[in-house]
Design a protein around this motif. Structure first.
Motif, short mmCIF file in Angstrom:
data_model
loop_
_atom_site.label_atom_id
_atom_site.label_comp_id
_atom_site.label_asym_id
_atom_site.label_seq_id
_atom_site.Cartn_x
_atom_site.Cartn_y
_atom_site.Cartn_z
N ALA A 70 0.90 -1.33 0.03
CA ALA A 70 -0.07 0.04 0.08
C ALA A 70 0.85 1.26 -0.07
O ALA A 70 0.37 2.19 -0.53
CB ALA A 70 -1.00 0.02 1.25
N LYS A 71 1.81 1.22 0.67
CA LYS A 71 2.74 2.39 0.91
C LYS A 71 3.33 2.65 -0.61
O LYS A 71 3.49 3.85 -0.98
CB LYS A 71 4.09 2.21 1.83
N ALA A 72 3.70 1.72 -1.20
CA ALA A 72 4.18 2.25 -2.77
C ALA A 72 3.27 2.62 -3.84
O ALA A 72 3.25 3.63 -4.35
CB ALA A 72 4.95 0.66 -3.19
N ALA A 73 1.94 1.83 -3.50
CA ALA A 73 1.00 2.49 -4.40
C ALA A 73 0.45 3.72 -4.17
O ALA A 73 0.39 4.68 -4.97
CB ALA A 73 -0.17 1.50 -4.32
N LEU A 74 0.14 4.17 -2.89
CA LEU A 74 -0.45 5.20 -2.46
C LEU A 74 0.50 6.34 -2.50
O LEU A 74 0.27 7.55 -2.52
CB LEU A 74 -1.02 5.02 -1.09
N GLN A 356 4.68 4.47 15.39
CA GLN A 356 4.98 3.20 14.66
C GLN A 356 4.46 1.74 15.26
O GLN A 356 4.51 1.74 16.57
CB GLN A 356 6.71 2.75 14.69
N ALA A 357 3.45 1.32 14.41
CA ALA A 357 2.97 -0.01 14.96
C ALA A 357 3.81 -1.32 14.93
O ALA A 357 4.58 -1.23 14.03
CB ALA A 357 1.73 -0.31 13.90
N MET A 358 3.69 -2.00 16.02
CA MET A 358 4.56 -3.23 16.33
C MET A 358 3.64 -4.17 16.48
O MET A 358 2.40 -3.84 17.22
CB MET A 358 5.51 -3.02 17.47
N PHE A 368 1.38 0.47 5.45
CA PHE A 368 0.04 1.10 6.07
C PHE A 368 -0.91 -0.18 6.62
O PHE A 368 -0.78 -1.09 5.94
CB PHE A 368 -0.70 1.96 5.21
N ALA A 369 -1.55 0.28 7.68
CA ALA A 369 -2.30 -0.90 8.21
C ALA A 369 -3.88 -0.25 8.72
O ALA A 369 -3.86 0.89 9.52
CB ALA A 369 -1.69 -1.52 9.44
N VAL A 370 -4.84 -0.98 8.15
CA VAL A 370 -6.33 -0.22 8.18
C VAL A 370 -7.03 -1.21 8.69
O VAL A 370 -6.97 -2.53 8.07
CB VAL A 370 -6.84 0.47 7.20
N VAL A 379 -7.29 3.42 11.30
CA VAL A 379 -5.80 3.49 10.75
C VAL A 379 -4.97 3.30 11.86
O VAL A 379 -4.66 4.18 12.58
CB VAL A 379 -5.78 4.85 10.05
N LEU A 380 -4.13 2.16 11.71
CA LEU A 380 -3.43 1.68 13.11
C LEU A 380 -1.75 1.93 12.71
O LEU A 380 -1.21 1.58 13.56
CB LEU A 380 -3.62 0.25 13.15
N ASN A 381 -1.63 2.16 11.44
CA ASN A 381 -0.08 2.46 11.11
C ASN A 381 -0.23 3.63 9.73
O ASN A 381 -0.49 2.84 8.74
CB ASN A 381 0.70 1.20 10.84
#
Length: 403
Positions: A70-74, A356-358, A368-370, A379-381
């Motif tokens: 998701a990071k790359a695309a967004l 930063q999510a762990m 990214f984490a949703v 939206v958790l990361n």
């Protein structure tokens, strides 16, 4: 309703957090659903005080991120969306490009791998030799570099002000000084207990940044993630030495560590920021060493995943702490990129804290984490490049509402 009045409302969408992700989400929802009722809840007295307001101001291009993520695309789509938004609103920005510099022959293989990743992500990037690098950044030392012409700089605080203006013009509300302290089911939606009264919403989106896991816990939606706050500390070049950096100078990142390393960034106001290093913060909003929260210390000590991370990366972590405590060590790190920089050229600048999510195993979430829960999306990361990607993240989040 004045700021002193208690809150009592029924809305279609409540957004928790008035950073750039929360504001972009409210903005997008109103654009897609004109006439609906939207309320943005912010615990602080002003919007965008933390990650957004302390952002480096870089428009990232999408070079670094795992292809297919998701990071790359967004990031790729988000950079274009953000540039268009800034053009339309007259917000200060500049697509100035950046160089990612190999300072030794041993880094050439990593630079080549980064160039291949850029190509897979659809990012224009060019490998350049030392002579071309010297034309672009005369004070920079390097044997080779990756030139990324699409990178840039922007005033993200101004972006937030424009988003707020649009939200209010569309009938939405922003409530500052309003912390979320409880969530419960309600008929046809979710009841949100705040420090200033209750709100009922058909849907809630949690964009609480440094506090997003705590808000998600109220909905049983944290999914094993915990936010670990890392403080990024910066220096700034004194103005008479700002000529040493023309645009953006980055090192080749270490793929074993989730941070990009100490770099040099021209801000939209012309200032040159140097940093950040990354040290474990002792409070969620721990911008200085003496900002200490007992609750956060207890959480760190009880976090087995954090202990596992420390065992794996203790040498790197020790180096980051040493750079935090020693200006000479910080200067030495910068001199790998720009040898002419001296300790006398540097003054302390404002620090930031990265949410930063762990997960429970000690792995830092790389993307990214949703997470969706009943009547809510969390939206958790959303660390860097979240500001660059914010308009596209918002589009993704709004697409999940009501699913």
């Amino acid at each position: 309703m004045t700021s002193a009045e208690n809150l009592s409302a029924s809305v279609d969408l409540a957004v928790v957090g008035a950073g750039i992700i929360g504001l972009a989400t409210a903005h997008r929802y109103l654009a897609d659903h004109p006439g609906r009722r939207v309320l943005v809840l912010e615990a602080e007295a002003q919007p965008a005080l933390h990650q957004t307001g302390r952002n480096s101001g870089v428009l990232h291009s999408g070079v670094y991120y795992r292809p297919g993520s998701a990071k790359a695309a967004l990031a790729v789509a988000g950079r274009s969306s953000m540039v268009q938004f800034c053009r339309e609103r007259g917000i200060a920005h500049e697509v100035c490009g950046k160089v990612i510099v190999a300072v030794a022959p041993s880094e050439r293989d990593r630079l080549a791998a980064l160039a291949r990743r850029a190509a897979r992500n659809g990012v224009v990037a060019e490998r350049i030799d030392a002579s071309r690098l010297a034309e672009l950044e005369p004070a920079c030392a390097g044997v080779e570099a990756l030139l990324v012409p699409g990178a840039g700089i922007v005033d993200y605080s101004a972006v937030c002000r424009a988003l707020i203006d649009d939200i209010r013009a569309a009938g939405g509300e922003l409530r500052t000084g309003t912390a979320v302290v409880g969530l419960a089911r309600a008929a046809g939606g979710i009841r949100i207990t705040t420090s200033r009264g209750d709100v009922e919403a058909r849907w809630l989106v949690n964009c609480a940044g440094l506090r997003c896991d705590q808000v998600a816990d109220l909905a049983g939606a944290a999914g094993g993630y915990r936010i670990v706050p890392f403080r990024g500390e910066y220096y700034e070049l004194v103005r008479q030495r700002s000529h040493l950096v023309r645009n953006l100078i980055y090192p080749v990142p270490d793929p074993r560590f989730p941070f990009l390393g100490v770099h040099l960034t021209r801000m939209i106001d012309g200032a040159i920021h140097a940093g950040p290093n990354a040290v474990l913060a002792l409070a969620r909003e721990g911008y200085r060493w003496h900002d200490i929260s007992r609750a956060q210390l207890r959480e760190h000590l009880a976090n087995r995943g954090l202990w596992r991370l420390a065992r794996r990366h203790w040498r790197t972590a020790a180096g980051e702490v040493w750079r935090s405590l020693s200006k000479a060590a910080f200067t030495t790190a910068l001199q790998r990129l720009v040898p002419a920089i001296t300790a006398e050229d540097l003054v302390r600048a404002e620090a930031g804290v990265r949410a930063q999510a762990m997960d429970h195993t000690g792995e830092l979430e790389d993307d990214f984490a949703v997470v969706d829960a009943e009547r809510s999306t969390h939206v958790l990361n959303a660390p860097s490049p979240a500001a660059t990607s914010s308009l596209e993240i918002a589009k993704m989040v709004v697409g999940r509402i009501g699913r």
